[in-house]
Design an enzyme around this catalytic site. Structure first.
Site, mmCIF file in Angstrom:
data_model
loop_
_atom_site.group_PDB
_atom_site.id
_atom_site.type_symbol
_atom_site.label_atom_id
_atom_site.label_comp_id
_atom_site.label_asym_id
_atom_site.label_seq_id
_atom_site.Cartn_x
_atom_site.Cartn_y
_atom_site.Cartn_z
ATOM 1 C CG HIS A 119 -2.017 -0.996 1.163
ATOM 2 N ND1 HIS A 119 -3.284 -0.692 0.701
ATOM 3 C CD2 HIS A 119 -2.049 -2.310 1.504
ATOM 4 C CE1 HIS A 119 -4.054 -1.762 0.768
ATOM 5 N NE2 HIS A 119 -3.320 -2.771 1.245
ATOM 6 N N GLY A 136 -10.445 -2.385 2.920
ATOM 7 C CA GLY A 136 -11.176 -1.883 4.071
ATOM 8 C C GLY A 136 -11.725 -3.029 4.891
ATOM 9 C CD GLU A 187 -6.122 -8.140 6.466
ATOM 10 O OE1 GLU A 187 -5.117 -7.659 7.003
ATOM 11 O OE2 GLU A 187 -6.852 -7.495 5.686
#
EC number: 3.5.4.4
Length: 370
Positions: free
Chosen positions: A29, A189, A219
């Site tokens: 990221h 998110g 996740e």
């Protein structure tokens, strides 16, 4: 002919030598990889006064501690500070340029770096402006690396936030910039309460345009998230995907039994973008030695090694590889396999993937294996 005593052996597998190994990262990221000093300088320039520390070392320590709470939601809160200083053309270009430099210095030869353009509009930029300036930064970084006689290829993934309602718009943005450095699309998110199937129109647009996309799934949430990402949305890759082990039973004698979803993921060679340190920090797994990476690697899932957020996890690709090697006893051939897995899974045209594998990755590891 060299005698056995003259035959060079493998290089020691430590942080110094791993940094020289060619590496590929698919899950990194942009807003999670800033240099602490850059955060401080950009905050000063843009008047952001909410940073929790005023020197680089203390700020780095704060990010690592806050991100290591064991909660994905708390982990995500740390991004408020990095995103806040990435609201100007100069800030976006600098962060992207430094990202390339830092990855290249760590031996990364291919990277897909993702970020959410919708989070960078507070300074008055349009979505197109945000992507344009970020891509300029990547281009500048790659040019500087070439000037140093090294090689790195960086592609950009545009991410939509799964709790928002702009995924179709971001997918359109990805299509618009697909020939200018954007290689794919993603949603990210908190997973709970925000299933990927809510964004079907965005994924349908990507498929209609023969474009690539990955989905954060498996996740912090389990098999339903993975199932939807694959069966309903058609994801090319799974961001993290560690919870696929919920569909794998390991008996006391070590025998493994895979459920239908796990078998499908393995059979279809759907890549798993595993991020070991981050997965521990967010509570997706309890500890590195309990990480399912090794189980999945031994079962021949297409596992890849990734950083996720280099600032929050205080990590690099080399750090991740060394940690896995120490924990699970991997050697150079294993690290090469994980790197080739990543290159096979890259959102690059096949000839470019093949060139990097044959001309960069394999020769680089051949030197290290001796």
């Amino acid at each position: 002919m060299a005698t056995p005593s003259q035959t060079p052996g493998p290089a020691p597998l430590d942080l110094t030598t791993v940094r020289t190994a060619p590496k590929a990262v698919l899950h990194d990221h942009l807003d999670g990889g800033l240099r602490p000093a850059t955060v401080l300088e950009l905050a000063q320039h843009c008047g952001y006064d909410a940073l929790p520390a005023t020197d680089a070392d203390a700020l780095a320590a704060w990010f690592a501690a806050a991100a290591g709470s064991g909660s994905l939601e708390r982990y995500l809160e740390t991004f408020a500070h990095t995103v806040a200083v990435m609201q100007t053309p100069e800030g976006l270009q600098r962060v992207a340029r430094e990202c390339v430099a830092d990855l290249a210095a760590d031996g990364v030869v291919y990277a897909e770096v993702r970020f959410a353009p919708e989070q960078h509009l507070d300074g008055g930029l349009s979505l197109d402006d945000v992507v344009h300036h970020t891509l300029l930064g990547f281009e500048d970084g790659m040019a500087q690396v070439r000037d140093l006689g090294r090689e790195i290829r960086v592609g950009c993934l545009l991410t939509a936030m799964r709790h928002a309602a702009r995924s179709r718009e971001i997918a359109e943005l990805a299509i618009r910039f697909r020939d200018r450095g954007v290689v794919g699309f993603d949603i990210a998110g908190a997973e709970a309460g925000h299933p990927p199937s809510r964004h079907l129109d965005a994924f349908e647009l990507m498929r209609t345009n023969n474009a690539h996309f990955t989905i954060h799934a498996g996740e912090a949430f389990g098999l339903p998230s993975i199932h939807e990402a694959i069966a309903f949305c058609g994801a090319d890759r799974l961001g993290h995907g560690v919870r696929i082990t919920d569909d794998i039973v390991v008996d006391d004698d070590g025998t493994t039994r895979l459920g239908r979803l796990a078998n499908y993921v393995r059979d279809k060679r759907i890549p798993l973008e595993l991020c070991p340190s981050s997965n521990v920090q967010t509570g997706a797994v309890p500890s590195l030695d309990k990480h399912p990476f090794d189980l999945l690697a031994r079962l021949r899932f297409r596992v890849t090694v990734n950083t996720d957020n280099r600032l929050m996890s205080a990590t690099t690709m080399s750090d991740e590889m060394v940690a896995l090697a120490v924990t699970f006893g991997y050697g150079w051939s294993d690290l090469e396999r994980f790197t080739i897995n990543a290159m096979k899974s890259a959102f690059l045209p096949f000839p470019e993937r093949l060139r990097l594998i044959d001309e960069v990755v394999k020769p680089g590891y051949a030197l290290l294996k001796g």
